[in-house]
Design an enzyme around this catalytic site. Structure first.
Site, PDB file in Angstrom:
ATOM      1  N   TYR A  12      83.554  43.752  44.712  1.00 42.54           N
ATOM      2  CA  TYR A  12      82.341  43.272  44.043  1.00 42.54           C
ATOM      3  C   TYR A  12      81.095  43.616  44.866  1.00 42.54           C
ATOM      4  O   TYR A  12      80.090  44.097  44.334  1.00 42.54           O
ATOM      5  CB  TYR A  12      82.430  41.764  43.829  1.00 42.54           C
ATOM      6  CG  TYR A  12      81.217  41.169  43.174  1.00 42.54           C
ATOM      7  CD1 TYR A  12      80.936  41.412  41.830  1.00 42.54           C
ATOM      8  CD2 TYR A  12      80.348  40.347  43.889  1.00 42.54           C
ATOM      9  CE1 TYR A  12      79.817  40.874  41.217  1.00 42.54           C
ATOM     10  CE2 TYR A  12      79.227  39.798  43.285  1.00 42.54           C
ATOM     11  CZ  TYR A  12      78.965  40.061  41.958  1.00 42.54           C
ATOM     12  OH  TYR A  12      77.850  39.520  41.358  1.00 42.54           O
ATOM     13  N   SER A  34      72.695  41.350  43.143  1.00 41.12           N
ATOM     14  CA  SER A  34      73.245  40.128  43.727  1.00 41.12           C
ATOM     15  C   SER A  34      72.881  40.082  45.197  1.00 41.12           C
ATOM     16  O   SER A  34      72.619  41.116  45.818  1.00 41.12           O
ATOM     17  CB  SER A  34      74.772  40.129  43.583  1.00 41.12           C
ATOM     18  OG  SER A  34      75.365  39.075  44.326  1.00 41.12           O
TER      19      SER A  34
END
Length: 258
Positions: free
Chosen positions: A151, A138
């Protein structure tokens, strides 16, 4: 024709970019092998695939299940050409609001899930002297934002793992790749942001899962080692690497929409 006949194992294949990538790979003549925890959702994904496919129920947090499943795949197909480590989830909350167990659970899926699946396939690929491992990381793995501490940490771990493993396997014939997308319009946000506030705040830059899946298929086809999505964000990340503290201050209001 590079993907014709390739056996491609996809974790997290029951929805989102995992499911779409499986369908696109099938259209290119590859054989997607679908892995996820929910058989019902996997069957829904499989219904959209026109060509040959495989389907296995597997929880990437269960090491014994991972080893067993990959053994069954190798027994059935004889090889694994590409592994797409796509399983993962996120939850956006302030650091003080998130329990330590939630940090551990997210790391277990997003990072250790990749470690388990990669360990299950690397010895086979080393024996063959070829293969590709594609890890869905990501943009969060390159730049941190508020309310995504847990995250972001998992995706930093994924990128560190990917980059180090690429160096370790560089002369083995195995390609190790990272896909680093920004926000994607998928069910990811039902867990990450149930309020919908973040999704609405970034709607103008939200990518479609079709766009991201097409880029993943292209990365596999070309044997590329990394792709940042969208491309403009990748340019911004490079600038951030040069001036991280200044960039933090200048982009705080823009980046912290959670």
């Amino acid at each position: 024709m590079a993907l014709q006949g390739k056996i491609v194992v996809i974790t997290g294949a029951s929805s989102g970019i995992g499911a779409l990538t499986a369908q696109m790979l099938s259209e290119r003549g590859a054989v997607p092998v679908l892995l996820a925890r929910s058989e019902d959702k996997l069957q829904t994904t499989a219904a959209g695939i026109q060509g040959a496919y495989g389907l296995f129920v597997c929880d990437v947090t269960d090491e014994a299940a991972v080893e067993r499943t990959f053994g069954e795949i190798l027994e059935q197909y004889g090889r694994i050409d590409i592994l797409l480590n796509n399983a993962g989830y996120g939850k956006f909350a302030a650091f003080t609001e998130m329990e330590s167990e939630e940090f551990a659970d997210m790391m277990d899926v997003n990072y250790m899930g990749i470690v388990r699946c990669t360990k299950a396939v690397v010895p086979h690929m080393l024996t063959r002297g070829s293969g590709q491992i594609v890890n869905v990381a990501s943009m969060a793995g390159k730049i941190g934002t508020a309310r995504s501490v847990s995250y972001t940490a998992t995706k930093h771990a994924v990128l560190g793992f990917t980059n180090a493993l690429r160096q370790e396997l560089r002369r083995s014939g195995i390609i190790v790749s990272a896909v680093n997308p920004g926000p994607i319009a998928t069910e990811f946000f039902k867990t990450a942001d149930p309020s919908g506030n973040y999704e609405r705040s970034v709607s103008r830059i939200m990518m479609t899962p079709q766009h991201v899946s097409a880029k993943i298929v292209k990365l596999m086809d070309k044997g590329k080692e990394e792709v940042d999505l969208p491309g403009l964000a990748g340019f911004g990340i490079r600038l951030y690497g040069l001036f991280p503290r200044l960039a933090d201050k200048l982009t705080y209001n823009l980046m912290n929409k959670k």
